[in-house]
Write an enzyme that holds these catalytic residues in place. Structure first.
Site, mmCIF file in Angstrom:
data_model
loop_
_atom_site.group_PDB
_atom_site.id
_atom_site.type_symbol
_atom_site.label_atom_id
_atom_site.label_comp_id
_atom_site.label_asym_id
_atom_site.label_seq_id
_atom_site.Cartn_x
_atom_site.Cartn_y
_atom_site.Cartn_z
ATOM 1 N N LYS A 29 45.647 50.720 -65.890
ATOM 2 C CA LYS A 29 44.606 51.690 -65.417
ATOM 3 C C LYS A 29 45.213 52.781 -64.469
ATOM 4 C CE LYS A 29 41.397 49.738 -62.303
ATOM 5 N NZ LYS A 29 41.289 50.946 -61.213
ATOM 6 N N SER A 30 46.215 52.597 -63.737
ATOM 7 C CA SER A 30 46.603 53.778 -62.811
ATOM 8 C C SER A 30 47.364 54.559 -63.672
ATOM 9 C CB SER A 30 47.660 52.946 -61.833
ATOM 10 O OG SER A 30 46.888 52.432 -60.896
ATOM 11 N N GLY A 103 37.407 54.818 -58.088
ATOM 12 C CA GLY A 103 37.708 55.445 -56.760
ATOM 13 C C GLY A 103 38.968 56.421 -57.250
ATOM 14 N N ARG A 132 32.320 53.990 -50.685
ATOM 15 C CA ARG A 132 33.734 54.126 -50.398
ATOM 16 C C ARG A 132 34.302 55.197 -49.700
ATOM 17 N NH1 ARG A 132 36.846 51.977 -55.475
ATOM 18 N NH2 ARG A 132 38.528 51.618 -54.034
ATOM 19 N N SER A 177 48.331 54.323 -49.360
ATOM 20 C CA SER A 177 47.299 54.213 -50.639
ATOM 21 C C SER A 177 47.653 55.395 -51.565
ATOM 22 C CB SER A 177 45.988 54.878 -50.071
ATOM 23 O OG SER A 177 45.264 55.398 -50.994
ATOM 24 N N ASP A 328 45.535 44.656 -55.509
ATOM 25 C CA ASP A 328 44.542 44.472 -56.629
ATOM 26 C C ASP A 328 44.570 42.976 -57.044
ATOM 27 O OD1 ASP A 328 43.499 47.041 -56.162
ATOM 28 O OD2 ASP A 328 44.674 47.727 -58.139
ATOM 29 N N LYS A 355 37.388 48.156 -51.257
ATOM 30 C CA LYS A 355 37.773 48.324 -52.455
ATOM 31 C C LYS A 355 36.216 48.600 -53.213
ATOM 32 C CE LYS A 355 42.003 48.334 -52.489
ATOM 33 N NZ LYS A 355 42.716 49.575 -53.106
ATOM 34 N N ARG A 401 37.326 42.849 -60.694
ATOM 35 C CA ARG A 401 38.482 41.910 -60.525
ATOM 36 C C ARG A 401 38.099 40.565 -59.870
ATOM 37 N NH1 ARG A 401 42.574 44.791 -61.854
ATOM 38 N NH2 ARG A 401 42.709 47.094 -61.286
#
Ligand code: S3P
Length: 441
Positions: A29-30, A103, A132, A177, A328, A355, A401
């Site tokens: 995903k990242s 996010g 968030r 982060s 995660d 999250k 998740r």
């Protein structure tokens, strides 16, 4: 925040049986978000193979299209083509940019848009994303001259970005982060003068690797790779990107294989970037039987196939600089802890509270409903393992998740479970339920 379950029928999750076979998890995903974003600001075409066809990357693609970037259809097995518009090419969108549940989309987009002088952008997202914290990005970006307004002093979306000419700066990020770091690196590409970003501990480094591959002038130094310097001026060129499978998705199968009697699973094509492999170190600490079958390098990221078989597990302790390397995977590690002999401790994990849901509270609540012995505290939890989980009525509380972690827990429970809001899994792993059914057959 817990939301009431919708009226739709919960998904039945049968207990018992085993898990056997081979599974190929979807793209990371990242890396998928970054391939789309960096392709958009490069010159020429970027072709992405293995892009994750899930809701979060679709949110990034939709925002880019709204600013005039051509992104081809995103569907499983199809290469995605992005026609780059260059570093200053985004058109001012005539509607609000919707980041959905993502996010990464919102935070990286803030960094990209902050320096688009003379243009105005408004970003929002779903109920979870609007709750968030965004000051962690807007604050450091303000040190470079960014102007970002939002609810509660700029901390919450909807956010308005008034594009400015930015100046280079030395910026310390408030938390380890990758979303915050990446936002600053993207803003730095068009700032006047170099920018140094200093993190308290190293977060995932996909942006650094990929920006360099696209031609950015970027160097990494400092203790443990915690200082990144960007010098503006380089043009980015469209690339061919191959996205490896997501270790955060593989984690569900690794834990499921380790805790389910008789299990023997092979997870193919898993990204093994060292800034993401904390889960493997913890599973090793627990005595899990995991083998790396074939490791190779694919487009600048290490990749391997992983085989996991069931065996006895010991409790684990995690905290400190390891947390960003498995942030995660903590929900599914909580499930593993329930099935391990002894008391496991997760410390320094305050980040889980911000999250998609407050994952410490949600996992303690949901696993608690299955009879798990969990004590939650501000920065983590203590889990006493070795007590059988019982089937229960469960709820993902809208978190992808959590949904998949609870599916793993339900497999080893005594008695069947039901899961409300299982559809949350589609945020990062749309084929999860099909893969689970296939591996259990
Ligand atoms: C991500 C970074 C992590 C992670 C998220 C994806 C990224 O968040 O939890 O799922 O792609 O940069 P933080 O940067 O908030 O730690």
């Amino acid at each position: 925040m817990a939301h009431a379950p919708t009226s739709s029928n919960p998904l039945p999750l049968a207990s018992g049986g085993s898990l056997r076979g081979t599974v190929r998890v979807p793209g990371d995903k990242s890396i998928s978000h970054r391939a789309l974003l960096f392709g958009a600001i490069a010159e020429g075409e970027t072709v992405i193979e293995g892009l994750l066809p899930a809701e979060d990357p679709l949110s990034t693609a939709a925002c880019l299209r709204a600013m005039g970037v051509e992104v081809s259809e995103i569907a499983a097995g199809k290469p995605v083509r992005v026609q780059g518009v260059g570093l200053d090419g985004f058109l001012e969108p005539n509607a609000v940019l919707d980041c959905g549940n993502s996010g990464t989309t919102m935070r990286l987009m803030l960094g990209l848009l902050a320096g688009k002088a003379g243009r105005h952008f408004v970003l929002t997202g779903d109920q979870s994303l609007r709750g968030r914290p965004m000051r962690r990005v807007a604050g450091p970006l303000a040190q470079m001259g960014a102007q970002i307004q939002g609810r509660q002093g700029g901390n919450y979306a909807p956010l308005a970005v008034a594009g400015q000419r930015l100046v280079g700066a030395t910026v310390h990020t408030p938390v380890a982060s990758a979303q915050v770091k990446s936002a600053l690196l993207l803003a730095a590409l068009t700032a006047d003068g170099p920018t140094t970003v200093i993190e308290p501990a190293q977060s995932r480094d996909h942006s650094e690797r990929m920006l360099r591959a696209f031609g950015a002038d970027l160097s990494v130094g400092g203790p443990g790779g915690t200082e990144v310097v960007v010098r503006p001026g380089a043009q980015l060129r469209g690339q061919s990107v191959v996205v490896p499978g997501d270790i955060s998705s593989a984690a569900f199968w690794l834990v499921a294989g380790a805790i389910t009697p008789g299990a023997d699973l092979t997870v193919e094509n898993v990204g093994l970037n060292p800034s993401r492999t904390g889960i493997l170190e913890v599973l090793e600490q627990m005595g899990a039987r995991i083998e790396i079958l074939a490791s190779r390098d694919v487009a600048g990221e290490p990749v391997g196939d992983l085989r996991v078989t069931h065996g006895p597990l010991k409790a684990f302790e995690i905290g400190g600089d390891l947390i960003p390397r498995l942030v995660d995977e903590i929900p599914v590690l909580a499930v593993a802890a329930c099935c391990a002999e002894g008391v496991s401790r997760i410390r320094d994990a305050e980040e889980l509270r911000v999250k998609e849901t407050d994952r410490l509270a949600v996992m303690a609540r949901q696993l608690g409903a299955m009879g798990a012995a969990i004590e939650e505290f501000e920065g983590g939890m203590t889990i006493t393992g070795g007590k059988a989980l019982q089937g229960a009525v469960l709820d993902s509380e809208t978190d992808h998740r959590v949904a998949m972690s609870l599916a793993v827990a339900a497999t080893v429970a005594t008695g069947d479970s039901q899961l409300h809001r299982p559809e949350a899994a589609a945020v990062s792993y749309p084929g999860f339920w099909d893969d689970l059914a296939r591996l259990r057959a």
